[in-house]
Design an enzyme around this catalytic site. Sequence first.
Site, PDB file in Angstrom:
ATOM      1  N   ASP A 183       0.665  -0.991  -0.093  1.00  0.00           N
ATOM      2  CA  ASP A 183       0.146   0.030  -0.327  1.00  0.00           C
ATOM      3  C   ASP A 183       0.831   1.218   0.329  1.00  0.00           C
ATOM      4  OD1 ASP A 183      -3.265  -0.461   0.891  1.00  0.00           O
ATOM      5  OD2 ASP A 183      -1.787  -2.059   1.964  1.00  0.00           O
ATOM      6  N   HIS A 223      -7.513   6.271   0.528  1.00  0.00           N
ATOM      7  CA  HIS A 223      -7.898   6.713   0.794  1.00  0.00           C
ATOM      8  C   HIS A 223      -7.644   6.485   2.831  1.00  0.00           C
ATOM      9  CE1 HIS A 223      -7.053   1.956   0.820  1.00  0.00           C
ATOM     10  NE2 HIS A 223      -7.297   2.382   1.475  1.00  0.00           N
ATOM     11  N   ASP A 231      -8.289  -3.996   9.408  1.00  0.00           N
ATOM     12  CA  ASP A 231      -7.072  -2.346   9.223  1.00  0.00           C
ATOM     13  C   ASP A 231      -6.853  -3.000  10.935  1.00  0.00           C
ATOM     14  OD1 ASP A 231      -7.548  -1.995   7.258  1.00  0.00           O
ATOM     15  OD2 ASP A 231      -8.849  -0.061   7.436  1.00  0.00           O
ATOM     16  N   GLU A 315     -11.119   0.055  -3.314  1.00  0.00           N
ATOM     17  CA  GLU A 315     -12.169  -0.211  -3.836  1.00  0.00           C
ATOM     18  C   GLU A 315     -13.754  -0.505  -4.860  1.00  0.00           C
ATOM     19  OE1 GLU A 315     -12.557  -4.792  -0.657  1.00  0.00           O
ATOM     20  OE2 GLU A 315     -14.386  -3.255  -0.335  1.00  0.00           O
ATOM     21  N   LYS A 450      -9.562  -2.915  -7.568  1.00  0.00           N
ATOM     22  CA  LYS A 450     -10.147  -3.736  -6.550  1.00  0.00           C
ATOM     23  C   LYS A 450     -11.907  -3.809  -6.459  1.00  0.00           C
ATOM     24  CE  LYS A 450      -6.681  -4.071  -3.185  1.00  0.00           C
ATOM     25  NZ  LYS A 450      -5.845  -4.232  -2.131  1.00  0.00           N
ATOM     26  N   HIS A 455     -21.094  -9.892  -0.959  1.00  0.00           N
ATOM     27  CA  HIS A 455     -21.749 -11.805  -1.240  1.00  0.00           C
ATOM     28  C   HIS A 455     -23.298 -11.620  -0.335  1.00  0.00           C
ATOM     29  CE1 HIS A 455     -20.521 -12.858   2.642  1.00  0.00           C
ATOM     30  NE2 HIS A 455     -19.204 -12.559   2.188  1.00  0.00           N
ATOM     31  N   THR A 497     -12.488  -9.892  -4.484  1.00  0.00           N
ATOM     32  CA  THR A 497     -12.291 -10.887  -3.144  1.00  0.00           C
ATOM     33  C   THR A 497     -13.176 -11.395  -2.830  1.00  0.00           C
ATOM     34  OG1 THR A 497     -13.405  -9.085  -1.897  1.00  0.00           O
ATOM     35  CG2 THR A 497     -11.648  -8.537  -2.276  1.00  0.00           C
ATOM     36  N   GLU A 535      -8.454 -11.913  -4.123  1.00  0.00           N
ATOM     37  CA  GLU A 535      -7.596 -12.146  -3.017  1.00  0.00           C
ATOM     38  C   GLU A 535      -8.248 -12.681  -1.771  1.00  0.00           C
ATOM     39  OE1 GLU A 535      -7.626  -8.134  -1.765  1.00  0.00           O
ATOM     40  OE2 GLU A 535      -6.436  -7.251  -3.623  1.00  0.00           O
ATOM     41  N   ASN A 536      -8.453 -12.750  -0.847  1.00  0.00           N
ATOM     42  CA  ASN A 536      -9.154 -13.975   0.639  1.00  0.00           C
ATOM     43  C   ASN A 536      -9.136 -12.831   0.731  1.00  0.00           C
ATOM     44  OD1 ASN A 536      -6.555 -13.754   0.528  1.00  0.00           O
ATOM     45  ND2 ASN A 536      -6.702 -14.538   2.793  1.00  0.00           N
ATOM     46  N   ALA A 537     -10.050 -12.521   1.416  1.00  0.00           N
ATOM     47  CA  ALA A 537     -11.025 -11.426   2.710  1.00  0.00           C
ATOM     48  C   ALA A 537     -11.014 -11.749   4.359  1.00  0.00           C
ATOM     49  CB  ALA A 537     -12.498 -11.483   2.292  1.00  0.00           C
ATOM     50  N   LEU A 538     -10.618 -12.994   4.190  1.00  0.00           N
ATOM     51  CA  LEU A 538     -10.044 -13.047   5.670  1.00  0.00           C
ATOM     52  C   LEU A 538      -8.949 -14.293   5.925  1.00  0.00           C
ATOM     53  CD1 LEU A 538     -13.550 -13.987   7.218  1.00  0.00           C
ATOM     54  CD2 LEU A 538     -12.795 -11.915   7.757  1.00  0.00           C
ATOM     55  N   ARG A 570      -2.636 -11.814   4.712  1.00  0.00           N
ATOM     56  CA  ARG A 570      -1.595 -10.749   4.786  1.00  0.00           C
ATOM     57  C   ARG A 570      -0.193 -11.398   5.672  1.00  0.00           C
ATOM     58  NH1 ARG A 570      -2.122  -5.318   4.233  1.00  0.00           N
ATOM     59  NH2 ARG A 570      -4.296  -5.557   3.577  1.00  0.00           N
TER      60      ARG A 570
END
Length: 594
Positions: A183, A223, A231, A315, A450, A455, A497, A535-538, A570
Site C-alpha cells: 500500500d 483512502h 485494519d 475498492e 479492486k 455476497h 475478493t 484475494e482472500n477476504a479473511l 496478509r
Amino acid sequence: MVEPTVLWSHGHGPQFMENAATGNHALCKHRVRIDRHNGGFFRRGVGPSRCRTCSSVTCGAVSREGANIGKLEKLQAPTTALPPRKPVQRSEQPLEIHRPLEERNEVAEVSGEGERWVEAGGEPQPEASTSGGCPVYVMLPLDSVWLVERDDGRSNSVIKNGKALELALSTFKQSGVEGVMVDVWWGIVERAGPRQYDFSAYKRLFRKVADAGLKIQAVMSLHSAGGNVGDTCKVPLPQWILDVGEKNPDIFYTDRQGDRNRECLSLGCDEIPLFFGRTPVQMYSDFAAAFSETFDDLLGSVITEITVGLGPAGELRYPAYPEGDGRWRFPGVGEFQCYDKYMLEDLEQTAKAAGHPEWAYGGPHDAGCYSSRAWETGFFDHSGSFDSPYGHFFLSWYSGLLVKHADRVLSAVSEVINTPGERKVLRDLTKHSHGCWMYEFEGACQLGVKLAGVHWWFKTRSHAGELTAGYYNTYNHNGYDAIMDVLKKNDARLSFTCVEMRDCEHPPDACCSPQGLLQQVVESSQRKGVRLAGENALQRYDEFALSRIMESAFGNYARSNAMEQITFLRMADVMFDNWNTFEAFISRMKSRAA
C-alpha cells in the site's frame, strides 16, 4: 468428539473455527485472554485480537503486523543469504518484448515512426510461460511504511520492522511466492502539502523487495486506513485535504442522516477544482505521475501492477457498510451514500432530464438503515420498489456515477503510466490466413482495480448489499458488465475478493452466496475479455478455505483457469505460525494440483 463452534465475524462470515473443548489460549502482557487456533491468536468471538489497554494486536503474545524475527530465522536455511541485487533494466535498454523475438530469430527496428517487425527466418511461436500454475502474491502489513515524529514537529517516513521484513521476503522467495502487494499511502507520501511527494521510505522498501527477487503490486491507496475489517493501523488522508473538508464537508460521502464518511473523497466532486486549484481526478493523476517518475527504473521489471484506489478500502464502491464506527453490522443492507451537495445536484439534473423532477430529492425513503434486513424495508423486499420505474431510475443513476468515476480516474492514470517509450511485453501472437503474424503488446506494468465481494443478500431478488455499495445487480439486471466494459477500455485487471469463502459457512438468514457471486463475476470478466485476479477476504489457513482458493483459481466451481493471480492476505505472525501449511499451499498453486 466435540463439534467445532463457528464464530461469525461481522460482514464476512466465519473468521475461524474453534474446538471449544481445547481451552487453548494465552495471555498478553496486560492479562488479556487470547484464544489460539492453529498457531493463530484472536480474542474470543471478535476476530483479530486487540488488547484494550495497549490498543493493538501485538501486546507480547501476538505481533500485530511485523513478523517475529526468531520464527523467521528458524524458517531460513543455515546457509541462506539474501539474493544478490539484480541490475535493473532502464528505458534506454532493450524492451522486454525484444527478448522473445530474439529467441525466435526476429528483431524489432525502432524508428521515429514507431516499431516495425522484421522476420529473420522461421515462423514465430508463442512465448512459453516461465512458471506453471497460478502465481501467489502476499500482502505486506498496512503499516510497512510508517511515520515517526521528529522533535521539530515534522515527521519522517520509515520502514517498520526492517530486519523482520528482510527475513520474510527471503523466506517468501525460497518458498515460491511471486511477489508482494504494498500500500502506497496518499496520507504518507503527500502529507506535507499539495504536490510535495515523499517516496523515500518506499524507495528503500522496494529495493529490499527487488533484492529478494520478488515482484511488486503497488496500490495507490487514495483512502484512509482504520475503519475497515482487518485494519490494524490508522492512516488518515493528507491533513491539507482534511482542512478543506472542515470548511466544505460535502467533499466527503454523506448518508441520509448527514453523517460524513472521511475515508475517501466523494466522486461527486471528481471534476471540481476545490483543492488549491486541482480537481480530485487531477490530484490522483499527479500522484500516479510522481510515483511513475520516481520508480521509472522499476516499472515493468519489479513493479508489475499499479492498483488504483477508487473508493473505501481501495475498492470501487461506495462506503455503504462502515463497520469501523459501529453504524453497520453484518448482514445489514447498508445505506445509499448520495447526500453530499454535489451528488444531489447531479441527481436533480438527471431527474429533470428524465421528466421526473419529483425524483430529485435523494435516495429512496423506504430503504431502511445500515443494519436493516432486506425484508424489513419497502425498497429491498421481495416485491419491493427496487423493481419499479423509480427504482430502476435511481439505481441506474447511482451505479452509473460509480462507473463514470472509475473511467475518469483510470483514464487519467493510464495517460501518465502508459506513456510512449515505456516497457512493453508480448501479450498475444496470432497467424492470419494470408500468412502474416499479428503481434499484440501491452504495458509491462499494468493497471489494476479492486472490486468488493458483497455476497450478503445475493440469494434474494434485490441483492440489497450490492445495491447500496453501487453495484446495480439484481435478479434481472447484471451489475458487473458495465464495470467490465470500463476495465476493458482502460486495459485494467480486476482483483476480486472473497475467493476463500463458501456458501455453507454463512448464516442462512443472511442469504449469502460468495460462490454464486464469484461465478457471476468470473463469467462477466471472461465474456468482456477482462483479466481477473483474486484475494482472500479473511486470513485463514484451514484446508476448507485453502482448497476453496484453489477451486476459485483453477475452475472446480468456476471456469477453468479463471484467475491470473492470487494475492494472499496478509503477512503477519499467524502466517509464519502456519508456515508449513501456507508453503504447501503455494506449492499446490504453482503445480496446479488442487
